[in-house]
Design a protein around this motif. Sequence first.
Motif, PDB file in Angstrom:
ATOM      1  N   THR A 112      -8.825  -1.516  -9.065  1.00 16.90           N
ATOM      2  CA  THR A 112      -7.594  -1.993  -8.425  1.00 16.90           C
ATOM      3  C   THR A 112      -6.588  -2.412  -9.486  1.00 16.90           C
ATOM      4  OG1 THR A 112      -8.898  -2.798  -6.565  1.00 16.90           O
ATOM      5  CG2 THR A 112      -6.650  -3.634  -6.739  1.00 16.90           C
ATOM      6  N   ALA A 113      -7.070  -3.197 -10.466  1.00 18.98           N
ATOM      7  CA  ALA A 113      -6.188  -3.670 -11.545  1.00 18.98           C
ATOM      8  C   ALA A 113      -5.569  -2.482 -12.280  1.00 18.98           C
ATOM      9  CB  ALA A 113      -6.976  -4.546 -12.512  1.00 18.98           C
ATOM     10  N   ALA A 114      -6.389  -1.448 -12.533  1.00 19.06           N
ATOM     11  CA  ALA A 114      -5.894  -0.281 -13.266  1.00 19.06           C
ATOM     12  C   ALA A 114      -4.846   0.480 -12.450  1.00 19.06           C
ATOM     13  CB  ALA A 114      -7.064   0.635 -13.624  1.00 19.06           C
ATOM     14  N   GLN A 115      -5.090   0.610 -11.152  1.00 23.00           N
ATOM     15  CA  GLN A 115      -4.119   1.308 -10.290  1.00 23.00           C
ATOM     16  C   GLN A 115      -2.785   0.571 -10.268  1.00 23.00           C
ATOM     17  OE1 GLN A 115      -4.496   3.730  -7.486  1.00 23.00           O
ATOM     18  NE2 GLN A 115      -6.414   4.564  -8.257  1.00 23.00           N
ATOM     19  N   LEU A 116      -2.856  -0.746 -10.108  1.00 20.64           N
ATOM     20  CA  LEU A 116      -1.620  -1.537 -10.074  1.00 20.64           C
ATOM     21  C   LEU A 116      -0.911  -1.475 -11.427  1.00 20.64           C
ATOM     22  CD1 LEU A 116      -2.905  -4.645  -8.061  1.00 20.64           C
ATOM     23  CD2 LEU A 116      -1.244  -2.946  -7.280  1.00 20.64           C
ATOM     24  N   ALA A 117      -1.698  -1.581 -12.505  1.00 20.05           N
ATOM     25  CA  ALA A 117      -1.109  -1.570 -13.846  1.00 20.05           C
ATOM     26  C   ALA A 117      -0.448  -0.229 -14.140  1.00 20.05           C
ATOM     27  CB  ALA A 117      -2.189  -1.878 -14.881  1.00 20.05           C
ATOM     28  N   ILE A 160       6.247 -20.452 -13.722  1.00 16.07           N
ATOM     29  CA  ILE A 160       6.372 -18.993 -13.850  1.00 16.07           C
ATOM     30  C   ILE A 160       6.738 -18.449 -12.465  1.00 16.07           C
ATOM     31  CG2 ILE A 160       5.214 -16.838 -14.495  1.00 16.07           C
ATOM     32  CD1 ILE A 160       3.175 -18.593 -16.049  1.00 16.07           C
ATOM     33  N   PRO A 161       7.829 -17.679 -12.354  1.00 17.08           N
ATOM     34  CA  PRO A 161       8.202 -17.147 -11.034  1.00 17.08           C
ATOM     35  C   PRO A 161       7.104 -16.256 -10.448  1.00 17.08           C
ATOM     36  CG  PRO A 161       9.908 -16.712 -12.676  1.00 17.08           C
ATOM     37  CD  PRO A 161       8.733 -17.243 -13.418  1.00 17.08           C
ATOM     38  N   VAL A 162       6.960 -16.331  -9.121  1.00 12.94           N
ATOM     39  CA  VAL A 162       6.002 -15.476  -8.410  1.00 12.94           C
ATOM     40  C   VAL A 162       6.802 -14.433  -7.643  1.00 12.94           C
ATOM     41  CG1 VAL A 162       4.175 -15.420  -6.651  1.00 12.94           C
ATOM     42  CG2 VAL A 162       4.368 -17.397  -8.195  1.00 12.94           C
ATOM     43  N   ARG A 163       6.386 -13.160  -7.747  1.00 13.66           N
ATOM     44  CA  ARG A 163       7.096 -12.073  -7.058  1.00 13.66           C
ATOM     45  C   ARG A 163       6.141 -11.438  -6.045  1.00 13.66           C
ATOM     46  NH1 ARG A 163      11.118  -9.545 -10.376  1.00 13.66           N
ATOM     47  NH2 ARG A 163      11.156  -7.965  -8.745  1.00 13.66           N
ATOM     48  N   PRO A 164       6.015 -12.052  -4.856  1.00 12.80           N
ATOM     49  CA  PRO A 164       5.013 -11.557  -3.897  1.00 12.80           C
ATOM     50  C   PRO A 164       5.343 -10.206  -3.293  1.00 12.80           C
ATOM     51  CG  PRO A 164       6.153 -13.517  -3.025  1.00 12.80           C
ATOM     52  CD  PRO A 164       6.766 -13.207  -4.364  1.00 12.80           C
ATOM     53  N   ALA A 165       6.627  -9.792  -3.330  1.00  5.84           N
ATOM     54  CA  ALA A 165       6.989  -8.540  -2.648  1.00  5.84           C
ATOM     55  C   ALA A 165       7.118  -7.355  -3.599  1.00  5.84           C
ATOM     56  CB  ALA A 165       8.301  -8.734  -1.894  1.00  5.84           C
ATOM     57  N   ALA A 166       6.855  -7.574  -4.896  1.00  9.43           N
ATOM     58  CA  ALA A 166       7.057  -6.495  -5.864  1.00  9.43           C
ATOM     59  C   ALA A 166       6.015  -5.384  -5.700  1.00  9.43           C
ATOM     60  CB  ALA A 166       7.018  -7.043  -7.282  1.00  9.43           C
ATOM     61  N   LEU A 167       4.785  -5.780  -5.399  1.00 10.22           N
ATOM     62  CA  LEU A 167       3.725  -4.790  -5.199  1.00 10.22           C
ATOM     63  C   LEU A 167       3.333  -4.791  -3.728  1.00 10.22           C
ATOM     64  CD1 LEU A 167       1.509  -5.666  -8.295  1.00 10.22           C
ATOM     65  CD2 LEU A 167       2.767  -3.535  -7.956  1.00 10.22           C
ATOM     66  N   ARG A 168       3.245  -3.606  -3.146  1.00 12.87           N
ATOM     67  CA  ARG A 168       2.821  -3.524  -1.746  1.00 12.87           C
ATOM     68  C   ARG A 168       1.689  -2.525  -1.610  1.00 12.87           C
ATOM     69  NH1 ARG A 168       8.763  -3.131   0.832  1.00 12.87           N
ATOM     70  NH2 ARG A 168       9.567  -4.917  -0.314  1.00 12.87           N
ATOM     71  N   ARG A 169       0.817  -2.832  -0.679  1.00 10.97           N
ATOM     72  CA  ARG A 169      -0.275  -1.899  -0.385  1.00 10.97           C
ATOM     73  C   ARG A 169       0.176  -1.082   0.808  1.00 10.97           C
ATOM     74  NH1 ARG A 169      -6.130  -1.947  -1.415  1.00 10.97           N
ATOM     75  NH2 ARG A 169      -5.961  -3.937  -2.495  1.00 10.97           N
ATOM     76  N   CYS A 170       0.425   0.203   0.586  1.00  6.29           N
ATOM     77  CA  CYS A 170       1.014   0.993   1.667  1.00  6.29           C
ATOM     78  C   CYS A 170      -0.034   1.722   2.480  1.00  6.29           C
ATOM     79  CB  CYS A 170       2.065   1.950   1.143  1.00  6.29           C
ATOM     80  SG  CYS A 170       1.770   2.574  -0.485  1.00  6.29           S
ATOM     81  N   ARG A 171      -1.251   1.791   1.981  1.00 15.85           N
ATOM     82  CA  ARG A 171      -2.310   2.437   2.757  1.00 15.85           C
ATOM     83  C   ARG A 171      -3.448   1.429   2.886  1.00 15.85           C
ATOM     84  NH1 ARG A 171      -6.072   6.188   1.838  1.00 15.85           N
ATOM     85  NH2 ARG A 171      -5.831   6.169  -0.406  1.00 15.85           N
ATOM     86  N   ASN A 172      -3.969   1.288   4.115  1.00 19.17           N
ATOM     87  CA  ASN A 172      -5.030   0.312   4.328  1.00 19.17           C
ATOM     88  C   ASN A 172      -6.361   0.917   3.895  1.00 19.17           C
ATOM     89  OD1 ASN A 172      -6.258  -2.023   5.019  1.00 19.17           O
ATOM     90  ND2 ASN A 172      -6.206  -1.668   7.226  1.00 19.17           N
ATOM     91  N   THR A 173      -6.749   0.622   2.667  1.00 14.90           N
ATOM     92  CA  THR A 173      -7.972   1.223   2.129  1.00 14.90           C
ATOM     93  C   THR A 173      -9.195   0.550   2.732  1.00 14.90           C
ATOM     94  OG1 THR A 173      -7.694  -0.305   0.312  1.00 14.90           O
ATOM     95  CG2 THR A 173      -6.991   1.951  -0.043  1.00 14.90           C
ATOM     96  N   ARG A 174     -10.308   1.280   2.656  1.00 16.13           N
ATOM     97  CA  ARG A 174     -11.569   0.691   3.100  1.00 16.13           C
ATOM     98  C   ARG A 174     -11.939  -0.429   2.135  1.00 16.13           C
ATOM     99  NH1 ARG A 174     -16.005   4.636   2.680  1.00 16.13           N
ATOM    100  NH2 ARG A 174     -14.715   5.751   1.195  1.00 16.13           N
ATOM    101  N   HIS A 175     -12.839  -1.328   2.572  1.00 17.39           N
ATOM    102  CA  HIS A 175     -13.343  -2.347   1.655  1.00 17.39           C
ATOM    103  C   HIS A 175     -13.951  -1.663   0.438  1.00 17.39           C
ATOM    104  CE1 HIS A 175     -12.738  -6.194   3.483  1.00 17.39           C
ATOM    105  NE2 HIS A 175     -13.095  -5.725   4.653  1.00 17.39           N
TER     106      HIS A 175
END
Length: 255
Positions: A222-227, A168-183
């Motif tokens: 996190t999953a919901a935000q990305l989805a 299955i192809p992996v697309r590592p650059a499709a999603l990016r985190r643009c703001r460094n959130t707190r833990h």
Amino acid sequence: MIRSFRSTKGPPILLSVLQQLYRNSQRISQWLFPEHCRSCGAAGAALCSACAGDWPRLPDALCSYCALPLQVNGDCPVCAVEAPPYDHVYTPYVYAEPLSAAILAWKFHQRLDWTLALAQTWAESWGEQPPSRPECLLPAPLHARRLRERGYNQALLLARHWGKRWHIPVRPAALRRCRNTRHQTGLSAAARRENLDAAFSLHGKLPAHVAIVDDVMTTGTTAAQLAELLRQGGVQRIDIWVLARALRETVPTHA
Ligand SMILES: [Zn+2]
Ligand SMILES: [Zn+2]
């Protein structure tokens, strides 16, 4: 193997030896550096079957969306009120000891020797076939600064292993985190949502069916935000592949 080095047929002896070494490199490296169980040290595999059997499993009855344990199969109270933007969470494991200790060591203490044990054991728990058949795998992104600090994105390590295993192809650059959130650790669900607000961006055209890969699912924020972002980008089906599902009392911590 040694007998074959004595062959006088074929190419010159040096070339023959090199070819033989190349063909047997896997076996030689296993002989020189035998694989051993990361938990108990037994020789033979990155995690022996006995130790893999100790990983805590989710029960059969789960929420059809978020994989929260239920009395009977169906939707949990939260998903019943409002279905999440993803379709289904795939994991056989609860985030609890001894699996949680392994994940913490792997993720926060540079124990990259755990990658194979974690990725392989999870994959083998499904048998030959993957849990679902997405057209690509999308590792949950780390912010560039966090990536520099840690040196690796653990979700990408998993995605690479599973992608290679099941083609299955992996697309590592499709999603990016643009703001460094707190833990996210220790934050309430509302605080997590606020913390993650506009934290991600989507790049490039994606197929209709994808799977987001991550190490642990906690509240699912996190999953919901990305989805949600993927839905806005036109993706039709979004699966979540995670090593383990944290329940309320087993929220991950790196303390
Ligand atoms: Zn073992
Ligand atoms: Zn649910």
